[in-house]
Design a protein around this motif. Structure first.
Motif, PDB file in Angstrom:
ATOM      1  N   TYR A 287       0.828  -1.216   0.000  1.00  0.00           N
ATOM      2  CA  TYR A 287       0.000   0.000   0.000  1.00  0.00           C
ATOM      3  C   TYR A 287       0.861   1.264   0.000  1.00  0.00           C
ATOM      4  CZ  TYR A 287      -3.996  -3.000   1.085  1.00  0.00           C
ATOM      5  OH  TYR A 287      -4.969  -3.951   1.043  1.00  0.00           O
ATOM      6  N   GLU A 288       2.047   1.183   0.579  1.00  0.00           N
ATOM      7  CA  GLU A 288       2.930   2.349   0.603  1.00  0.00           C
ATOM      8  C   GLU A 288       3.235   2.832  -0.815  1.00  0.00           C
ATOM      9  OE1 GLU A 288       3.686   0.431   4.591  1.00  0.00           O
ATOM     10  OE2 GLU A 288       3.333  -0.269   2.551  1.00  0.00           O
ATOM     11  N   ASP A 289       3.619   1.878  -1.678  1.00  0.00           N
ATOM     12  CA  ASP A 289       3.951   2.246  -3.057  1.00  0.00           C
ATOM     13  C   ASP A 289       2.726   2.761  -3.799  1.00  0.00           C
ATOM     14  OD1 ASP A 289       6.513   1.432  -2.529  1.00  0.00           O
ATOM     15  OD2 ASP A 289       6.347  -0.495  -3.574  1.00  0.00           O
ATOM     16  N   GLU A 290       1.591   2.129  -3.569  1.00  0.00           N
ATOM     17  CA  GLU A 290       0.371   2.547  -4.264  1.00  0.00           C
ATOM     18  C   GLU A 290      -0.049   3.948  -3.825  1.00  0.00           C
ATOM     19  OE1 GLU A 290      -4.103   0.820  -5.307  1.00  0.00           O
ATOM     20  OE2 GLU A 290      -2.740  -0.331  -4.014  1.00  0.00           O
ATOM     21  N   LEU A 291       0.038   4.230  -2.528  1.00  0.00           N
ATOM     22  CA  LEU A 291      -0.316   5.563  -2.042  1.00  0.00           C
ATOM     23  C   LEU A 291       0.655   6.620  -2.557  1.00  0.00           C
ATOM     24  CD1 LEU A 291      -1.404   4.892   1.655  1.00  0.00           C
ATOM     25  CD2 LEU A 291      -2.829   5.842  -0.156  1.00  0.00           C
ATOM     26  N   ASP A 292       1.936   6.288  -2.573  1.00  0.00           N
ATOM     27  CA  ASP A 292       2.917   7.239  -3.111  1.00  0.00           C
ATOM     28  C   ASP A 292       2.573   7.605  -4.550  1.00  0.00           C
ATOM     29  OD1 ASP A 292       4.358   7.341  -0.785  1.00  0.00           O
ATOM     30  OD2 ASP A 292       5.880   5.877  -1.417  1.00  0.00           O
ATOM     31  N   ALA A 293       2.188   6.590  -5.339  1.00  0.00           N
ATOM     32  CA  ALA A 293       1.843   6.837  -6.737  1.00  0.00           C
ATOM     33  C   ALA A 293       0.585   7.692  -6.857  1.00  0.00           C
ATOM     34  CB  ALA A 293       1.659   5.510  -7.465  1.00  0.00           C
ATOM     35  N   LEU A 294      -0.401   7.416  -6.015  1.00  0.00           N
ATOM     36  CA  LEU A 294      -1.648   8.187  -6.064  1.00  0.00           C
ATOM     37  C   LEU A 294      -1.430   9.626  -5.605  1.00  0.00           C
ATOM     38  CD1 LEU A 294      -4.138   5.483  -4.725  1.00  0.00           C
ATOM     39  CD2 LEU A 294      -4.191   6.530  -7.000  1.00  0.00           C
ATOM     40  N   PHE A 295      -0.687   9.800  -4.501  1.00  0.00           N
ATOM     41  CA  PHE A 295      -0.427  11.168  -4.024  1.00  0.00           C
ATOM     42  C   PHE A 295       0.453  11.943  -5.011  1.00  0.00           C
ATOM     43  CE2 PHE A 295      -1.713   9.707   0.290  1.00  0.00           C
ATOM     44  CZ  PHE A 295      -2.592  10.744   0.579  1.00  0.00           C
ATOM     45  N   ALA A 296       1.209  11.228  -5.852  1.00  0.00           N
ATOM     46  CA  ALA A 296       2.041  11.894  -6.858  1.00  0.00           C
ATOM     47  C   ALA A 296       1.206  12.540  -7.960  1.00  0.00           C
ATOM     48  CB  ALA A 296       3.028  10.896  -7.459  1.00  0.00           C
TER      49      ALA A 296
END
Length: 671
Positions: free
Chosen positions: A615-624
């Motif tokens: 989820y960390e990577d997915e959230l980073d991508a979404l917040f980007a």
């Protein structure tokens, strides 16, 4: 002006357990009484089993004078045609003055009658009697007793009362006992009371008469004596803190002594010996090279030069205790583990017998074994069906706290598989805030089955915790489920469990149990409550997935730049508030007019088309996506006059929101 104040309440021997439960509240209760009587000051509280002592080095001999302001009826009601009405006369009477002496005050809603009077402080000695009686009445020890011809009660009879303000004995009475200046020595020094003239005299004479008043000093003495015994005998004493506090509470002049029991009793499981010594005799266990020895430590309250008879007496008392335990042990081994007797043992009214409880737990265990892909389902079912069998053993009948543990020993002796007997020992874990957890997935299934059946079963018959009352420990059970799920990375989905097994729990309100469980999550996870609320807003019901989402989202929310993210995503939430984000949102690229639309949608598709390891990577991508979102908001007019274009633009933002909502409902986050 201040004087020292000494209060001693002499009692018969206080029972340690109920006293220690109330001990954390005692100083607060006296502080509240001091404050209420405007006599607040620093003080110390000391105790022995035969006295409660409140010691104030500097105590006001009189309350401070004060000013009391009284407000009455509105002036227009208090006077009619210039003459006082009953309202004015009644207020004057309350103030103890004539109507002419009353003043007026404006409180913002018109003038009212007003009177200010100075109140002289009361002498402390005129208040202490009532204060002490109120203090004693406030103490809650559970059971209390009456004595002589009295109708009132206390935990133990009151034998003396001393209130010394400076060198003056303050007149008071407590349970028919009048205040005096005498106290009692240690019983082995004298049965006769001794008198004292002032506080210093009291403390000095107590010491000379074999009473160590300060509990911290008694504890220090015990520990120093134990240390010396350890060094002299090359042993290690297990310092059980609860037992230590209890021993401190039941002694006035403690002496740690070493005793011995017959070596043959070491055949018993270590926990049986330790429990028997601790619960029945208040002895400390002794170890050497990591192994339990046939020694014990007893803390005597005697004051003598020769302790040999005391040691011999304690050894004599312990032997039949251990002999009984040995008898139970051998009988239980001969009889073996059997759950047949559980059919006659009622679990809870409305939920049948303990045998039926085990059958329900076995169904939960089978479901969990499938969910966790455990191969040996038959063995886990057998473990569950045997898990409560030791309740029928003689040993557990005598030592209820050993349930589960004795099942472990008896199953091991019977040649059962290691997974099974280990699960019996660990079935109640975790059983406290800092408790160990089940060591394997196999043991976890047995422990989870027990907790889940308790939750679903007790909720189905209305045994739901309310306020601070939770007699069946259901809050602890819910917390235990979460801890086990996180420790072993288990996909525990409470909604799915309930839906699958609901037929076994007639009358269960699924939603009420889910709400109860989710409420516990706010106590368990140390995160901003809005972050947990956001994760629950994703409709996630898998406990382990909830924990992973929290671990991914919370650091982002705590980061310095989250306020910038928050502003952007509040705009996202505001734009989509009129559309159904739970439905499928269609975006028609042919309706795009602005580059910012295309850039956002292209970037979004790049993000959601990828697979993420966590989820960390997915959230980073979404917040980007923040820059593209900001450009969209700054340059694209969402509320286009063409309804199709307007809906299309909202759907772009809606799809971004939907992608976030798979992890957390971002509009719930507040900082």
């Amino acid at each position: 002006m201040n004087k020292p104040l000494l209060i001693e309440i002499g009692v018969e021997e206080l029972p340690a357990i109920p006293f220690l439960k109330e001990l954390p509240n005692i100083e607060k209760k006296w502080t509240d009484i001091l404050e209420k009587n405007r006599l607040l000051c620093d003080f110390d509280f000391f105790y022995t089993p035969r006295r409660l002592v409140l010691w104030h080095r500097e105590f006001q001999i009189k309350q401070e004078d004060s000013v009391e302001e009284l407000f009455g009826a509105p002036v227009k009601i208090a006077f009619k045609d210039g003459k006082p009405t009953p309202a004015a006369e009644g207020f004057a009477k309350k103030c103890g003055v004539s109507v002419d002496e009353l003043g007026k005050a404006d409180q913002g809603r018109g003038e009212v009658l007003y009177y200010k009077k100075e109140v002289s402080g009361i002498e402390a000695k005129d208040l202490l009697n009532e204060m002490i009686n109120e203090f004693i009445a406030s103490l809650e020890f559970g059971k209390s007793m009456r004595w002589a011809s009295r109708s009132d009660s206390f935990i133990r009879p009151i034998r003396s009362l001393s209130i010394l303000l400076g060198e003056e004995i303050v007149e008071a009475e407590l349970f028919g006992v009048k205040s005096s200046n005498f106290s009692f020595a240690h019983r082995m020094v004298s049965y006769e009371p001794f008198t004292y003239d002032f506080a210093g005299d009291y403390f000095c004479k107590l010491d000379k008469n074999g009473v160590i008043l300060y509990p911290d000093e008694r504890k220090k003495t015990i520990l120093e004596q134990m240390k010396k015994i350890e060094e002299e005998n090359s042993i290690k004493i297990e310092i059980d803190q609860e037992l230590l506090e209890e021993v401190v509470a039941i002694t006035e002049y403690p002496t740690a002594l070493i005793g011995k029991f017959d070596e043959e009793f070491l055949e018993l499981p270590e926990e049986v010996i330790v429990t028997s010594m601790k619960e029945h005799q208040r002895y400390f266990a002794v170890y050497k090279d990591g192994e339990l020895t046939n020694n014990f430590i007893v803390v005597s309250n005697s004051k003598t030069e020769d302790f040999s008879l005391i040691v011999a007496g304690n050894e004599k008392v312990l032997r039949p205790r251990l002999a009984d335990a040995m008898f139970f042990w051998k009988n239980d081994i001969t009889n073996g583990l059997s759950n047949e007797g559980l059919k006659k043992l009622v679990f809870v009214e409305g939920l049948g017998s303990m045998y039926e409880k085990c059958e329900r737990e076995a169904k939960i265990a089978t479901f969990l074994a499938d969910e966790f892909k455990l191969e040996d389902k038959e063995l886990v079912q057998k473990a569950v069906m045997l898990s409560k069998a030791d309740l029928m053993s003689e040993m557990v009948y005598e030592f209820t706290e050993l349930q589960g543990l004795m099942g472990y020993y008896y199953a091991k002796i019977a040649g059962e598989k290691e997974e099974l007997y280990t699960a019996l020992k660990e079935q109640y874990l975790p059983d406290g805030e800092d408790s160990d957890l089940p060591s394997t997935v196999f043991s976890s299934i047995v422990a989870l089955s027990y907790k889940l059946d308790n939750l679903m079963g007790l909720f189905s018959v209305g045994k739901i915790p309310s306020g601070s009352k939770d007699p069946f420990g259901l809050r602890r059970a819910a917390a235990g489920i979460v801890k086990i799920a996180i420790e072993h990375k288990l996909p525990i989905d409470l909604e799915k469990i309930i839906d699958t097994l609901l037929e076994n729990y007639k009358g269960l309100d699924k939603q009420k149990l889910i709400e109860f469980f989710n409420e516990r999550l706010f106590k368990i996870f140390d995160v901003n409550p809005s972050v947990l609320k956001a994760v629950l807003g994703s409709k996630e019901s898998n406990v382990y997935e909830i924990s992973k989402k929290l671990c991914a989202l919370n650091p982002i929310v705590l980061s310095d730049n989250f306020k910038e993210y928050s502003a952007t995503f509040k705009r996202v939430a505001n734009i989509i508030k009129d559309i159904n984000v739970d439905s499928e949102l269609i975006v028609d690229e042919t309706l795009f007019e602005d580059n910012e639309e295309k850039e956002l949608y292209t970037s979004f598709n790049n993000v959601v088309s990828k697979e993420y390891l966590n989820y960390e990577d997915e959230l980073d991508a979404l917040f980007a996506l923040k820059p593209q979102l900001d450009n969209f908001f700054d340059n694209v007019f969402v509320n286009h006059e063409d309804e199709k274009i307007k809906a299309n633009r909202k759907n772009i933002i809606g799809k971004v929101y939907q992608a976030f909502k798979k992890i957390a409902d971002i509009k719930e986050i507040t900082i």
